[in-house]
Design an enzyme around this catalytic site. Structure first.
Site, PDB file in Angstrom:
ATOM      1  N   ASP A   1      -1.347   6.914   6.453  1.00  0.00           N
ATOM      2  CA  ASP A   1      -2.437   6.018   6.055  1.00  0.00           C
ATOM      3  C   ASP A   1      -2.675   5.082   7.248  1.00  0.00           C
ATOM      4  OD1 ASP A   1      -4.024   3.983   5.087  1.00  0.00           O
ATOM      5  OD2 ASP A   1      -2.650   3.340   3.501  1.00  0.00           O
TER       6      ASP A   1
ATOM      7  N   LYS B   1     -12.207  -1.502   7.960  1.00  0.00           N
ATOM      8  CA  LYS B   1     -11.556  -2.354   8.955  1.00  0.00           C
ATOM      9  C   LYS B   1     -12.206  -2.095  10.327  1.00  0.00           C
ATOM     10  CE  LYS B   1      -8.009  -2.620   5.911  1.00  0.00           C
ATOM     11  NZ  LYS B   1      -8.171  -3.344   4.664  1.00  0.00           N
TER      12      LYS B   1
ATOM     13  N   TRP C   1       0.835  -1.208   0.000  1.00  0.00           N
ATOM     14  CA  TRP C   1       0.000   0.000   0.000  1.00  0.00           C
ATOM     15  C   TRP C   1       0.865   1.252   0.000  1.00  0.00           C
ATOM     16  CZ3 TRP C   1      -4.296  -1.371  -1.801  1.00  0.00           C
ATOM     17  CH2 TRP C   1      -4.922  -2.550  -1.399  1.00  0.00           C
TER      18      TRP C   1
HETATM   19  C1  PLP Z   1      -3.099   0.034   4.840  1.00  0.00           C
HETATM   20  C2  PLP Z   1      -4.005   0.101   3.658  1.00  0.00           C
HETATM   21  N1  PLP Z   1      -3.966   1.180   2.853  1.00  0.00           N
HETATM   22  C3  PLP Z   1      -4.753   1.288   1.787  1.00  0.00           C
HETATM   23  C4  PLP Z   1      -5.632   0.291   1.433  1.00  0.00           C
HETATM   24  C5  PLP Z   1      -6.488   0.451   0.214  1.00  0.00           C
HETATM   25  O1  PLP Z   1      -7.760   0.778   0.624  1.00  0.00           O
HETATM   26  P1  PLP Z   1      -8.998   0.916  -0.364  1.00  0.00           P
HETATM   27  O2  PLP Z   1      -9.304  -0.450  -0.841  1.00  0.00           O
HETATM   28  O3  PLP Z   1     -10.054   1.500   0.519  1.00  0.00           O
HETATM   29  O4  PLP Z   1      -8.615   1.827  -1.461  1.00  0.00           O
HETATM   30  C6  PLP Z   1      -5.730  -0.841   2.241  1.00  0.00           C
HETATM   31  C7  PLP Z   1      -6.679  -1.914   1.904  1.00  0.00           C
HETATM   32  O5  PLP Z   1      -6.752  -2.948   2.508  1.00  0.00           O
HETATM   33  C8  PLP Z   1      -4.885  -0.938   3.379  1.00  0.00           C
HETATM   34  O6  PLP Z   1      -4.931  -2.017   4.169  1.00  0.00           O
END
Ligand code: PLP
Length: 366
Positions: free
Chosen positions: A178, A202, A111
């Site tokens: 994030d 989550k 991510w």
């Molecule tokens: C730490 C983290 N950042 C970003 C994301 C991406 O999120 P989204 O699917 O809401 O775009 C996730 C998805 O699991 C994540 O765990």
């Protein structure tokens, strides 16, 4: 089978999914009722105007609960937007670029890597440190931030690789985080951050909304031209109602935050989360069949990643998990093995069941 019976059956599952994931059971009851008849209004929540008094109240309560639970001061704006954390990668970069047009990134997982890529659309990204050399099984700590960074972006919890930042970096460079997979799971000092964002799916609610906690002095301060929908100021000026918000996702998130408040808040849930993680990691360490994949000091309290040392036992272990009603334990394909996601709503009893299954398989294979 009526709704309640159906729900009770469903609830027997020990849900270890990485997200979307388990939510508190009372939240499902109320959220379901709101779709049928919201607050005895004879209207469904999802067929009423987002400008109605009823929904404006929901939005305000959700934003206020975030402030209360995380102790957010008036120096910050709280918004519920759309696009997932993935759009947060792009929005954070657009809004944080200053004269250098250079964002620093701590690359601790897939991510974080995706976040860093987005900065190149309107500026550039600098990889300050990365743990990719060891398939992201640790959090780099030995690095310094150059003076030419407009901001420093970190991922508090690496959902896929099972690592978590235990202490956030102190520096004068504005800190962006994030927090998608550990927000509301432990106490944090919001004042350390210029920007926090987190997808709801989550510890908050269903997918569809993303929480942003934004230091007010960054609003309108970007050095780049931001498309209207990606500019935090657009949404701040309209109290998070610039366009139609995802009403059900926000309402359900609000219910989860109410549940958390009743639970005793973040401080109380942190105690439970620590106990759940300790229970599972102790068993992984003790049990001769299993091995944790993340460095001990960086292990996540939300997502525990581990492998079964002897592949020949995989089918037996997987069958035992199914028999114990354990769901969602399969590891992400980039790590393999298993991943136990222990978000706020997962009861400690579910971890006890998993630990028991691990003990049993060790006994049987002895
Ligand atoms: C730490 C983290 N950042 C970003 C994301 C991406 O999120 P989204 O699917 O809401 O775009 C996730 C998805 O699991 C994540 O765990």
């Amino acid at each position: 089978m009526n709704f309640t019976q159906n729900y009770l059956t469903m609830n027997k599952i020990h849900n270890y999914s990485a997200g979307p994931c388990i939510l508190p059971s009372e939240v499902f009851n109320e959220a379901a009722q709101s779709v049928i008849n919201y607050n005895n209004s004879n209207l469904s929540l999802i067929e009423m105007s987002h400008r109605s008094g009823e929904f404006v109240e929901v939005m305000e309560e959700a934003r206020n609960l975030v402030r209360e639970l995380l102790n957010v001061s008036d120096d910050y704006e709280v918004l519920f937007l759309q696009g997932g954390a993935s759009l947060g990668f792009l929005m954070s970069a657009y809004n944080m670029m200053r004269t250098n047009k250079n964002g620093g990134y701590l690359v601790t997982g897939a991510w974080a890597k995706k976040a860093a890529k987005e900065a190149n659309f309107m500026g550039k990204s600098t990889i300050v440190a990365s743990s990719e050399d060891k398939n992201f099984n640790y959090i780099p700590k030995d690095f310094s931030l150059g003076g030419d960074l407009d901001y420093f972006h970190v991922t508090s919890n690496n959902t896929i690789f099972g690592t978590q930042i235990k202490e956030f970096h102190n520096s004068s460079v504005p800190l962006v985080c994030d927090m998608s997979s550990d927000i509301f799971s432990r106490e944090i000092d919001v004042n350390k951050f210029d920007l926090i964002y987190a997808g709801a799916q989550k510890n908050m609610g269903p997918a569809g909304t993303t929480l942003y906690i934004i230091k007010k002095d960054i609003l309108g301060a970007s050095s780049v031209n931001i498309p209207t929908m990606l500019d935090f100021k657009t949404h701040s000026d309209k109290d998070s109602m610039f366009n139609t918000p995802p009403v059900f996702a926000i309402y359900t998130s609000m219910l989860t935050l109410r549940w958390l408040k009743k639970y005793g808040g973040v401080k109380a849930i942190e105690v439970t989360n620590n106990a759940k993680a300790a229970l599972l990691y102790n068993e992984i360490e003790r049990n001769s069949l299993f091995e944790a994949t993340a460095n001990a000091e960086d292990r996540s309290n939300m997502n525990a990643t581990f492998i079964l040392k002897n592949d020949a036992l995989k089918t037996e272990f997987d069958n035992a998990l199914v028999a114990a009603n354990i769901n969602g334990l399969k590891g992400h394909r980039s790590v393999g093995g298993y991943r136990a996601s222990m978000y706020n709503a997962l009861p400690i009893e579910s971890v006890q069941v998993l630990v028991e299954v691990m003990k049993q398989i060790e006994k049987k294979s002895a």
